[in-house]
Design a protein around this motif. Structure first.
Motif, PDB file in Angstrom:
ATOM      1  N   SER A 357       0.812  -1.217   0.000  1.00  0.00           N
ATOM      2  CA  SER A 357       0.000   0.000   0.000  1.00  0.00           C
ATOM      3  C   SER A 357       0.844   1.264   0.000  1.00  0.00           C
ATOM      4  O   SER A 357       0.343   2.336  -0.326  1.00  0.00           O
ATOM      5  CB  SER A 357      -0.940   0.003   1.213  1.00  0.00           C
ATOM      6  OG  SER A 357      -0.207   0.085   2.414  1.00  0.00           O
ATOM      7  N   VAL A 358       2.117   1.160   0.400  1.00  0.00           N
ATOM      8  CA  VAL A 358       2.975   2.357   0.434  1.00  0.00           C
ATOM      9  C   VAL A 358       3.791   2.493  -0.849  1.00  0.00           C
ATOM     10  O   VAL A 358       4.605   3.402  -0.962  1.00  0.00           O
ATOM     11  CB  VAL A 358       3.923   2.324   1.657  1.00  0.00           C
ATOM     12  CG1 VAL A 358       3.129   2.305   2.948  1.00  0.00           C
ATOM     13  CG2 VAL A 358       4.873   1.144   1.595  1.00  0.00           C
ATOM     14  N   MET A 359       3.585   1.600  -1.826  1.00  0.00           N
ATOM     15  CA  MET A 359       4.313   1.717  -3.084  1.00  0.00           C
ATOM     16  C   MET A 359       3.851   2.982  -3.816  1.00  0.00           C
ATOM     17  O   MET A 359       2.670   3.142  -4.100  1.00  0.00           O
ATOM     18  CB  MET A 359       4.070   0.494  -3.965  1.00  0.00           C
ATOM     19  CG  MET A 359       4.789   0.563  -5.313  1.00  0.00           C
ATOM     20  SD  MET A 359       4.476  -0.886  -6.353  1.00  0.00           S
ATOM     21  CE  MET A 359       5.339  -2.146  -5.415  1.00  0.00           C
ATOM     22  N   PRO A 360       4.745   3.896  -4.119  1.00  0.00           N
ATOM     23  CA  PRO A 360       4.361   5.128  -4.819  1.00  0.00           C
ATOM     24  C   PRO A 360       3.710   4.810  -6.165  1.00  0.00           C
ATOM     25  O   PRO A 360       4.143   3.898  -6.878  1.00  0.00           O
ATOM     26  CB  PRO A 360       5.702   5.858  -4.999  1.00  0.00           C
ATOM     27  CG  PRO A 360       6.590   5.305  -3.927  1.00  0.00           C
ATOM     28  CD  PRO A 360       6.183   3.870  -3.785  1.00  0.00           C
ATOM     29  N   ASP A 361       2.697   5.564  -6.518  1.00  0.00           N
ATOM     30  CA  ASP A 361       1.984   5.332  -7.770  1.00  0.00           C
ATOM     31  C   ASP A 361       2.884   5.324  -9.005  1.00  0.00           C
ATOM     32  O   ASP A 361       2.719   4.478  -9.891  1.00  0.00           O
ATOM     33  CB  ASP A 361       0.877   6.375  -7.947  1.00  0.00           C
ATOM     34  CG  ASP A 361      -0.335   6.071  -7.079  1.00  0.00           C
ATOM     35  OD1 ASP A 361      -0.691   4.888  -6.959  1.00  0.00           O
ATOM     36  OD2 ASP A 361      -0.924   7.017  -6.530  1.00  0.00           O
ATOM     37  N   PRO A 362       3.841   6.260  -9.117  1.00  0.00           N
ATOM     38  CA  PRO A 362       4.678   6.254 -10.326  1.00  0.00           C
ATOM     39  C   PRO A 362       5.496   4.973 -10.490  1.00  0.00           C
ATOM     40  O   PRO A 362       5.774   4.563 -11.618  1.00  0.00           O
ATOM     41  CB  PRO A 362       5.601   7.469 -10.112  1.00  0.00           C
ATOM     42  CG  PRO A 362       4.850   8.357  -9.184  1.00  0.00           C
ATOM     43  CD  PRO A 362       4.132   7.427  -8.257  1.00  0.00           C
TER      44      PRO A 362
END
Length: 445
Positions: A357-362
């Motif tokens: 869930s903390v993986m950055p969108d880019p």
């Protein structure tokens, strides 16, 4: 037994074919990459629905866990093929985005009981369609399936581009499309392409993971990885699946809306299975192909029914995993067992999923953009395998115009009733129906 002339399989460059059994290390590695590609897509619909219905944190957490749990069970059934149920391919299933509109509408009227009631009762529609697939071959032709796959890929590209720009959060805070977001996404995309060109099978199989790791490192250096959520979130140690936890209810209007989406989902599933078969080097015609599609669509409906029993939302086959098969060269259905086990574990132990869930969108966007593009390319290949005469050109023109039209200009449906808008706001739904109807009318003899 060798394939007959009308069941000739295409020649595809694969490291592991459908029935191959990779070593534990190889299978686990490939499964982890699939998990990275689908995790966010599985948990996003329940989060959107929970927010729209203003559900509390405990209920939201449980719905997310059950979405993962149901996806794991569904993926196992698709890959294993239990009797006539399942495609017997590396087909990954997850929460369907197509149902979000009808689900929210039903939830506002009758809450979770109505949602799960309609999910279960309407699911047999897709199951019935699956049994009649062999008789619908003149309607759901490779041209129709290829068009649907193309629309799926093109629709998903929009999702990938939004993630590359920073996601909806970046849109809200004004950082969408910033040089940091685009740099991270570009590095992931270039990294995946670089590693995928390697002659080493392990590097090629791990191209998605390696690309994500490189992007994650850059995101961390730029201060874009926020670990505060992991440190402050208070969640239960595990969630136990409880069938019919919220009860069941029915409403004719909601049931019709769900039924229409199930019909379209059957078309999407047939397209996804066709693309998967092609990418996996399997026949696209003949009895074996029909059996795979019929079993896969049957499982698609059955798994949605099962998801409703376990307090989750309708499932569908994920098109993005077809792109991952093509990128990694791993088509073994045995990898699906590992994916299923991972999803079930994540569903039972919600804390494990926090890291995703903390993986950055880019970071995720850079990888998924390429996968979504390969899905669209698979649709083009299916279409190109057919003779494109004047009538076929007209079918393509109508389907793509209407499908892409509502995707590019959704405001065209502003004055349409909410129920119809919920159905036709999807380019896949609109284009898919247009493909079926126009193909049946224009190409009928």
């Amino acid at each position: 037994m060798a394939a007959t002339s009308n069941e000739k399989a295409p020649q595809i460059d694969l490291i592991y074919k459908i029935e191959d059994k990779p070593s534990f290390k190889d299978a686990l590695f490939a499964a982890f990459q699939h998990l990275l590609a689908i995790f966010v897509a599985i948990i996003t619909p329940p989060l959107i629905i929970a927010g729209a219905l203003d559900l509390d944190l405990e209920t939201t957490s449980f719905l997310v866990s059950m979405a993962l749990f149901a996806s794991g069970i569904s993926t196992f059934i698709q890959c294993r093929r239990l009797g006539p149920v399942g495609a017997g391919l590396l087909c990954v299933q997850g929460t369907s985005f197509s149902f979000i509109g009808p689900i929210i509408s039903a939830g506002l009227v009758g809450g979770l009981p109505l949602i799960f009631g309609c999910t279960i009762v309407a699911a047999p529609i897709e199951m019935i369609v699956s049994r009649s697939f062999r008789y619908l071959k003149r309607i759901i032709t490779p041209l129709v399936s290829g068009t649907v796959v193309l629309l799926i890929g093109l629709s998903l590209v929009k999702v990938g581009i939004i993630a590359c720009g920073g996601g909806h959060a970046a849109m809200d805070n004004g950082t969408f499309g910033s040089w940091q977001n685009l740099s991270i996404a570009a590095l992931v995309l270039i990294g995946v392409l670089f590693f995928n060109r390697s002659g080493n099978k392990y590097i090629r199989m791990s191209s998605i993971v390696l690309g994500l790791i490189v992007g994650y490192i850059l995101a961390f250096i730029l201060g874009r990885v926020d670990l505060s959520a992991v440190q402050t979130t208070d969640i239960a140690l595990w969630n136990i699946p409880v069938p019919f936890k919220y009860g069941l209810d029915l409403n004719i209007s909601s049931l019709i809306a769900f039924g229409l989406i199930y019909l379209i989902t059957a078309i999407e599933a047939s397209g996804d299975i066709t693309a998967n078969s092609m990418i996996s080097g399997e026949p696209l015609e003949g009895e074996k192909y029909v059996k795979r599609v019929s079993g896969g669509v049957l499982a698609d409906g059955f798994n949605s029914l099962l998801a409703g029993v376990f307090n989750s939302f309708p499932n569908s086959i994920f098109a993005q995993n077809n792109g991952l098969i093509q990128l990694t060269g791993v088509a073994s259905r045995h990898v699906g067992y590992y994916i299923a086990a991972m999803l079930i574990i994540l569903g039972l132990f919600p804390g494990i999923g926090l890291i995703f869930s903390v993986m950055p969108d880019p970071v995720l966007g850079g990888a998924t953009l390429l996968m979504f593009g390969t899905v669209a390319a698979a649709g083009i290949r299916i279409i190109a395998s057919q003779e494109i005469d004047r009538k076929a050109t007209m079918v393509l023109a109508i389907s793509l115009s209407l499908g892409l039209g509502v995707e590019l200009m959704p405001d065209i449906l502003t004055n349409v009733s909410p129920n119809l808008k919920g159905i036709f706001s999807s380019g896949i739904t609109t284009g898919g129906l247009a493909a079926i109807i126009s193909n049946a009318v224009i190409r009928s003899k």
